[in-house]
Design a protein around this motif. Structure first.
Motif, PDB file in Angstrom:
ATOM      1  N   UNK A   2       0.816  -1.109   0.275  1.00 55.21           N
ATOM      2  CA  UNK A   2      -0.245  -0.123  -0.057  1.00 55.21           C
ATOM      3  C   UNK A   2       0.732   1.569   0.094  1.00 55.21           C
ATOM      4  N   UNK A   3       0.578   2.486  -0.485  1.00 57.25           N
ATOM      5  CA  UNK A   3       0.631   3.360  -0.011  1.00 57.25           C
ATOM      6  C   UNK A   3       0.360   3.850   0.971  1.00 57.25           C
ATOM      7  N   UNK A   4       1.060   4.985   1.808  1.00 58.54           N
ATOM      8  CA  UNK A   4       0.785   6.048   3.301  1.00 58.54           C
ATOM      9  C   UNK A   4      -0.293   6.350   2.889  1.00 58.54           C
ATOM     10  N   UNK A   5      -0.810   6.802   2.283  1.00 61.27           N
ATOM     11  CA  UNK A   5      -1.854   7.410   1.859  1.00 61.27           C
ATOM     12  C   UNK A   5      -3.279   6.466   2.196  1.00 61.27           C
ATOM     13  N   UNK A   6      -2.979   5.030   2.048  1.00 56.69           N
ATOM     14  CA  UNK A   6      -4.067   4.125   1.573  1.00 56.69           C
ATOM     15  C   UNK A   6      -3.786   3.265   2.745  1.00 56.69           C
ATOM     16  N   UNK A   7      -2.706   3.361   3.743  1.00 52.84           N
ATOM     17  CA  UNK A   7      -3.006   3.069   5.289  1.00 52.84           C
ATOM     18  C   UNK A   7      -3.550   3.556   6.414  1.00 52.84           C
ATOM     19  N   UNK A   8      -3.217   5.347   5.659  1.00 55.27           N
ATOM     20  CA  UNK A   8      -3.649   6.338   6.337  1.00 55.27           C
ATOM     21  C   UNK A   8      -5.862   6.214   6.943  1.00 55.27           C
ATOM     22  N   UNK A   9      -5.951   6.208   5.125  1.00 55.80           N
ATOM     23  CA  UNK A   9      -7.104   5.843   5.100  1.00 55.80           C
ATOM     24  C   UNK A   9      -7.639   5.254   5.725  1.00 55.80           C
ATOM     25  N   UNK A  10      -7.541   3.824   5.473  1.00 58.47           N
ATOM     26  CA  UNK A  10      -7.420   2.737   6.451  1.00 58.47           C
ATOM     27  C   UNK A  10      -7.466   2.580   8.203  1.00 58.47           C
ATOM     28  N   UNK A  11      -6.646   3.306   7.575  1.00 59.55           N
ATOM     29  CA  UNK A  11      -6.958   3.452   9.810  1.00 59.55           C
ATOM     30  C   UNK A  11      -8.169   4.659   9.967  1.00 59.55           C
ATOM     31  N   UNK A  12      -7.819   5.950   9.405  1.00 59.74           N
ATOM     32  CA  UNK A  12      -8.524   6.782   9.445  1.00 59.74           C
ATOM     33  C   UNK A  12     -10.677   5.865   9.446  1.00 59.74           C
ATOM     34  N   UNK A  13     -10.683   5.126   8.621  1.00 59.09           N
ATOM     35  CA  UNK A  13     -11.983   4.242   8.001  1.00 59.09           C
ATOM     36  C   UNK A  13     -12.190   3.175   9.212  1.00 59.09           C
ATOM     37  N   UNK A  14     -11.518   2.640  10.203  1.00 64.01           N
ATOM     38  CA  UNK A  14     -11.196   2.098  11.418  1.00 64.01           C
ATOM     39  C   UNK A  14     -11.511   2.983  12.776  1.00 64.01           C
ATOM     40  N   UNK A  15     -10.793   3.010  12.694  1.00 66.45           N
ATOM     41  CA  UNK A  15     -11.402   4.230  14.184  1.00 66.45           C
ATOM     42  C   UNK A  15     -12.870   4.935  14.052  1.00 66.45           C
ATOM     43  N   UNK A  16     -13.241   5.477  13.047  1.00 69.10           N
ATOM     44  CA  UNK A  16     -13.969   5.827  12.616  1.00 69.10           C
ATOM     45  C   UNK A  16     -15.564   4.308  13.010  1.00 69.10           C
ATOM     46  N   UNK A  17     -15.244   3.272  12.743  1.00 73.95           N
ATOM     47  CA  UNK A  17     -15.961   2.318  12.788  1.00 73.95           C
ATOM     48  C   UNK A  17     -16.453   1.849  14.292  1.00 73.95           C
ATOM     49  N   UNK A  18     -14.986   2.419  15.210  1.00 76.92           N
ATOM     50  CA  UNK A  18     -15.510   2.332  16.959  1.00 76.92           C
ATOM     51  C   UNK A  18     -16.144   3.477  17.379  1.00 76.92           C
ATOM     52  N   UNK A  19     -16.402   4.267  15.828  1.00 85.48           N
ATOM     53  CA  UNK A  19     -16.855   6.091  17.214  1.00 85.48           C
ATOM     54  C   UNK A  19     -18.985   5.385  16.639  1.00 85.48           C
TER      55      UNK A  19
END
Length: 186
Positions: free
Chosen positions: A166-183
């Motif tokens: 992955x690119x850095x952007x793809x991992x950051x986007x994945x991590x952000x989506x995961x954190x939003x899931x917890x919300x």
């Protein structure tokens, strides 16, 4: 460095993160062995069944490894994940599993739908999304101190980029989506 990145991505792959995280989430939700048992059921549906499907397809020669780098091949995996999460959630609902764990299953289902949608256009990091989602879910249900475990999410992101998946952007986007899931549990 490649050896370290490979070790991180293998140890912190979604199946393993979900096994530990969902078991802990069940324990936190019910503070009993039964809660941990429900967490194991959730982990089976969220992580073990999908990982087993990927391994089955890999052995058949469909994919080279568990990473399924060609995003066009990923919709089948997402379908298996959605079906497994949905069936597991239905069984858990009927059997009166802890509400926080059921909510976490629904949150993971919603995250998978969003991952599938994004994947149609761009190869977002599922590994980063799962790592981030599990840490955030534990923080919401158990203790905000779990947010410190996002250092493991950062390690997953680093490993996925270092290995060229992955690119850095793809991992950051994945991590952000995961954190939003917890919300979704708030």
């Amino acid at each position: 460095m490649t050896h370290a990145a490979r070790a991180v991505t293998d140890v912190l792959q979604p199946r393993n993160v979900l096994l530990v995280g969902m078991t802990g989430l069940g324990l936190a939700a019910e503070s009993s062995v039964a809660g941990a048992g429900w967490g194991l059921v959730a982990a089976l549906c969220a992580g073990v069944v999908p990982a087993s499907y990927i391994e089955w397809e890999r052995r058949r020669g469909t994919w080279g490894d568990r990473h399924v780098v060609d995003r066009r091949q990923r919709p089948r995996i997402f379908a298996v994940i959605l079906a497994s999460l949905g069936l597991g959630s239905a069984v858990m609902l009927l059997a009166d599993a802890p509400a926080d764990l059921l909510t976490a299953m629904v949150a993971l289902w919603a995250m998978t739908v969003l991952l599938l949608a994004v994947n149609a256009l761009w190869k977002i990091s599922v590994d980063a999304a799962v790592a981030s989602a599990v840490v955030t879910l534990l923080a919401v249900v158990h203790s905000p101190w779990w947010l410190l475990a996002h250092v493991l999410t950062a390690a997953v992101c680093w490993s996925r980029v270092a290995l060229g998946y992955h690119s850095a952007a793809q991992t950051v986007a994945g991590a952000a989506l995961g954190a939003a899931t917890g919300a979704l549990l708030l």
